[in-house]
Design an enzyme around this catalytic site. Structure first.
Site, PDB file in Angstrom:
ATOM      1  N   ASP A  25       0.945  -1.080  -0.195  1.00  0.00           N
ATOM      2  CA  ASP A  25      -0.074   0.093  -0.036  1.00  0.00           C
ATOM      3  C   ASP A  25       1.020   1.291  -0.012  1.00  0.00           C
ATOM      4  O   ASP A  25       2.063   1.367   0.664  1.00  0.00           O
ATOM      5  CB  ASP A  25      -0.921   0.047   1.168  1.00  0.00           C
ATOM      6  CG  ASP A  25      -1.951  -1.018   0.994  1.00  0.00           C
ATOM      7  OD1 ASP A  25      -2.609  -1.560  -0.043  1.00  0.00           O
ATOM      8  OD2 ASP A  25      -2.384  -1.546   2.387  1.00  0.00           O
ATOM      9  N   ASP A  39      -7.365  -1.620  -4.208  1.00  0.00           N
ATOM     10  CA  ASP A  39      -8.247  -0.860  -3.230  1.00  0.00           C
ATOM     11  C   ASP A  39      -9.102  -0.113  -3.909  1.00  0.00           C
ATOM     12  O   ASP A  39     -10.284  -0.049  -3.847  1.00  0.00           O
ATOM     13  CB  ASP A  39      -7.288  -0.628  -2.169  1.00  0.00           C
ATOM     14  CG  ASP A  39      -6.531  -1.606  -1.388  1.00  0.00           C
ATOM     15  OD1 ASP A  39      -6.859  -2.714  -1.648  1.00  0.00           O
ATOM     16  OD2 ASP A  39      -5.651  -1.189  -0.807  1.00  0.00           O
TER      17      ASP A  39
END
Length: 127
Positions: free
Chosen positions: A93, A111
């Site tokens: 991330d 995401d």
């Protein structure tokens, strides 16, 4: 990301940073203790979600382009995160959105695709 150090932050805009984070869990780092059971649970859930989306696309009305587009966003994001997890053992991330000192959970493009696909489903009342 080889040249980007873990938890190193690079400011792009007043509301956006790049922050390299290894996410061993699922959404918002749930199940992130990195045990072998949780690792296989996450992979199994990801494969199940991908399978359900394929089935939904297969039995849906082929002319419902809004449903197909939203499901493809979700499918693309799920596959992206699954591949990342299988290759690395975790998901990378790196997008850190914030307003002043309030930071949203760090996420990646996969995401975002999942979020956007679900958002489109809600807009079209297809749940």
């Amino acid at each position: 990301m080889d040249n980007f150090i873990l938890l190193n932050k690079k400011k792009l805009f007043s509301f956006l940073n790049l922050l390299y984070v290894k996410n061993y869990g699922i959404a918002f780092s749930l199940l992130s203790s990195n045990s072998i059971f949780e690792y296989w649970l996450i992979i199994t859930l990801s494969v199940l979600i991908i399978f359900i989306i394929f089935i939904k696309l297969y039995i849906s009305d082929i002319y419902d382009i809004k449903l197909i587009i939203s499901m493809l966003f979700i499918l693309g994001g799920a596959i992206g995160n699954l591949v990342n997890r299988i290759i690395n053992g975790y998901v990378i991330d790196f997008i850190d959105l914030h307003i002043k000192n309030y930071h949203f959970a760090t996420f990646n493009f996969a995401d975002f695709f999942i979020f956007f696909g679900v958002f489109l489903l809600f807009l079209n009342d297809k749940f």
